[in-house]
Design a protein around this motif. Sequence first.
Motif, PDB file in Angstrom:
ATOM      1  N   ILE A 259       0.940  -1.007  -0.153  1.00  0.00           N
ATOM      2  CA  ILE A 259       0.074   0.045   0.021  1.00  0.00           C
ATOM      3  C   ILE A 259       0.726   1.341  -0.050  1.00  0.00           C
ATOM      4  O   ILE A 259       0.619   2.401  -0.578  1.00  0.00           O
ATOM      5  CB  ILE A 259      -0.841   0.151   1.053  1.00  0.00           C
ATOM      6  N   ILE A 260       2.023   1.224   0.832  1.00  0.00           N
ATOM      7  CA  ILE A 260       3.047   2.306   0.921  1.00  0.00           C
ATOM      8  C   ILE A 260       3.583   2.636  -0.572  1.00  0.00           C
ATOM      9  O   ILE A 260       3.562   3.609  -1.086  1.00  0.00           O
ATOM     10  CB  ILE A 260       4.058   2.150   1.955  1.00  0.00           C
ATOM     11  N   GLN A 261       4.032   1.588  -1.204  1.00  0.00           N
ATOM     12  CA  GLN A 261       4.515   1.449  -2.623  1.00  0.00           C
ATOM     13  C   GLN A 261       3.467   2.160  -3.469  1.00  0.00           C
ATOM     14  O   GLN A 261       3.845   2.731  -4.346  1.00  0.00           O
ATOM     15  CB  GLN A 261       4.850  -0.064  -3.042  1.00  0.00           C
ATOM     16  N   ALA A 262       2.102   1.989  -3.177  1.00  0.00           N
ATOM     17  CA  ALA A 262       1.252   2.320  -4.229  1.00  0.00           C
ATOM     18  C   ALA A 262       0.828   4.101  -4.143  1.00  0.00           C
ATOM     19  O   ALA A 262       0.669   4.435  -5.044  1.00  0.00           O
ATOM     20  CB  ALA A 262      -0.193   1.638  -3.989  1.00  0.00           C
ATOM     21  N   GLY A 263       1.556   4.491  -3.160  1.00  0.00           N
ATOM     22  CA  GLY A 263       1.557   6.116  -2.920  1.00  0.00           C
ATOM     23  C   GLY A 263       1.871   6.905  -1.654  1.00  0.00           C
ATOM     24  O   GLY A 263       1.630   7.997  -1.703  1.00  0.00           O
ATOM     25  N   GLY A 264       2.294   6.039  -0.775  1.00  0.00           N
ATOM     26  CA  GLY A 264       2.530   6.490   0.599  1.00  0.00           C
ATOM     27  C   GLY A 264       3.933   7.200   0.619  1.00  0.00           C
ATOM     28  O   GLY A 264       4.766   6.886   1.376  1.00  0.00           O
ATOM     29  N   TYR A 265       4.319   8.004  -0.252  1.00  0.00           N
ATOM     30  CA  TYR A 265       5.645   8.696  -0.462  1.00  0.00           C
ATOM     31  C   TYR A 265       5.424  10.049  -1.237  1.00  0.00           C
ATOM     32  O   TYR A 265       4.442  10.316  -1.658  1.00  0.00           O
ATOM     33  CB  TYR A 265       6.496   7.904  -1.457  1.00  0.00           C
ATOM     34  N   ILE A 266       6.602  10.849  -1.449  1.00  0.00           N
ATOM     35  CA  ILE A 266       6.732  12.062  -2.123  1.00  0.00           C
ATOM     36  C   ILE A 266       7.965  11.921  -2.960  1.00  0.00           C
ATOM     37  O   ILE A 266       8.880  11.139  -2.441  1.00  0.00           O
ATOM     38  CB  ILE A 266       6.652  13.205  -1.189  1.00  0.00           C
ATOM     39  N   SER A 267       7.687  12.384  -4.104  1.00  0.00           N
ATOM     40  CA  SER A 267       8.755  12.567  -5.184  1.00  0.00           C
ATOM     41  C   SER A 267       9.526  13.917  -4.848  1.00  0.00           C
ATOM     42  O   SER A 267       8.817  14.783  -5.114  1.00  0.00           O
ATOM     43  CB  SER A 267       8.229  12.140  -6.788  1.00  0.00           C
ATOM     44  N   VAL A 268      10.652  13.722  -4.445  1.00  0.00           N
ATOM     45  CA  VAL A 268      11.458  14.860  -4.331  1.00  0.00           C
ATOM     46  C   VAL A 268      13.001  14.764  -4.951  1.00  0.00           C
ATOM     47  O   VAL A 268      13.225  13.922  -5.248  1.00  0.00           O
ATOM     48  CB  VAL A 268      11.683  15.255  -2.921  1.00  0.00           C
ATOM     49  N   LYS A 269      13.196  16.039  -5.697  1.00  0.00           N
ATOM     50  CA  LYS A 269      14.626  16.068  -6.166  1.00  0.00           C
ATOM     51  C   LYS A 269      15.457  15.915  -4.969  1.00  0.00           C
ATOM     52  O   LYS A 269      15.574  16.579  -4.004  1.00  0.00           O
ATOM     53  CB  LYS A 269      14.952  17.349  -6.902  1.00  0.00           C
ATOM     54  N   THR A 270      16.468  15.024  -5.295  1.00  0.00           N
ATOM     55  CA  THR A 270      17.437  14.972  -4.123  1.00  0.00           C
ATOM     56  C   THR A 270      18.551  15.675  -4.357  1.00  0.00           C
ATOM     57  O   THR A 270      18.486  16.472  -5.137  1.00  0.00           O
ATOM     58  CB  THR A 270      18.022  13.487  -4.080  1.00  0.00           C
TER      59      THR A 270
END
Lengths: 231, 253
Positions: free
Chosen positions: B128-139
Amino acid sequence: MAHIHPLPKLLGSTVALKAAMAVSGLLLVGFLVGHMVGNLQVFGLFGGREAMNAYGAFLHSKPILLWVARIGLLVMIAIHIGSAMALIQRNQAARPIGYHMKKPIASTYASRTMRWSGPIITAYILYHLAHFTVAGVGIPGYPLMDAQSRVDIYQHVVNSFQSPLVSLIYIVAMSLLSMHLWHGLWSLFQSLGLSNARWNVLKRPMATGLTVFIIAGFMAVPLGVLFGIVK
Amino acid sequence: MKNIDLTLHVWRQENPKDTGRFDQIEAKGISTHASFLEMLDVVNDRLLAQGKRPIAFDHDCREGICGSCGVMINGEAHGPVRGTTACQLHMREFDTRGIKELWIEPWRAKAFPVIQDLVVDRSAFDRIIQAGGYISVKTGQAPDANAVPVRKDDADQAFQAATCIGCGACVASCPNGSAALFVGAKITHLGLLPQGQTERASRVLNMVTKMDDESFGACTSHGECEATCPKGIKLDVIARMNGDYRRSVAAGG
């Protein structure tokens, strides 16, 4: 980011089905309030026989509106029951093996019996329609007419509820409805995603207050007849 | 310090295919200062000494922050003390409550299959986390502190939701086996912060869809999850998930 979920799948999710239950349930509560207020006309204070029978005649003088309302109610009931059945199936499938011991901590008798109060209320509605609306089950000489040759709804109500059994069935059904409403009126805010730190504390009192208002209004009629206030 | 004698009924299951059964085990002379997991350690030492297979249970940090150790104890997720994981539960709590018999069961949910005894596979949460529990940020370099303002209320609420350790007690205690509190916590945690806005609409659709696909049930607002959550996550997070979902679908899915 593109979504890869087709709309039918999104509208069939557990979250969407709960929202459908909340909306249909809320509209059905709206109907209940109207129905209850209409019923109170049997009391002399609100017009008694004259008001009740005139009200019935008025509703039947607008057949198109009446049928739009009836079909609307049937659709809401179908959505409510259909969503409930789909959700119950999924919820049961979500725990194929139960616990040896499980203590309820926060849930209420009302919340745990929604799936039983619901079908019993449905059965009651069918009886109720057969009783007053369609066939006059249990009312000798149905439909009775008043002096102005209108359907004598007032007399139907009095004759019916003078039977303690009919009154008891009604009161038991309203008791189950009260539990169903009490949980539903609170839960629908959750299902629709209406949460606000300032107003959340009012949800339970609101659910309790509206439930008491609706159920007291409905129960007043059989009790009024049984105690001879309406005769 | 005091020692107590307990009778345990522990769920024993050799592997995911085994039907499993309760074993009755006498746990005598258990220190009231022992944690629940230390009590199991003592019992396991004795089982090993008798040449028997020890009870398999999940554990890692033993300080209430990893979310590994949840079990049902006498019908309550993580046992009788609120806001407490099983590893932070001490045996004195049973003594003061006069409890001498413990029924110890694994989390029960289709999405959490039993691996062995009390150990369940909670990787459905990871998916479930892999499906959307993250934010995409430039490192790159860490941004300056306070460069992105966040309202105090939002920061507090996001932080409260972020304390979810993914232990699965919400699913275990929910009569419907729903993961709504877990998913709601993630939606709330990320959705309240500026960094989480870009993917907010897709996040809720992806995570709810995954939650359903993993065979979790629906939330019917019993409130069992909130009551047994060792981190005190509130039901509000579920309302927030539902609201985000509604707006996201209305905006065209």
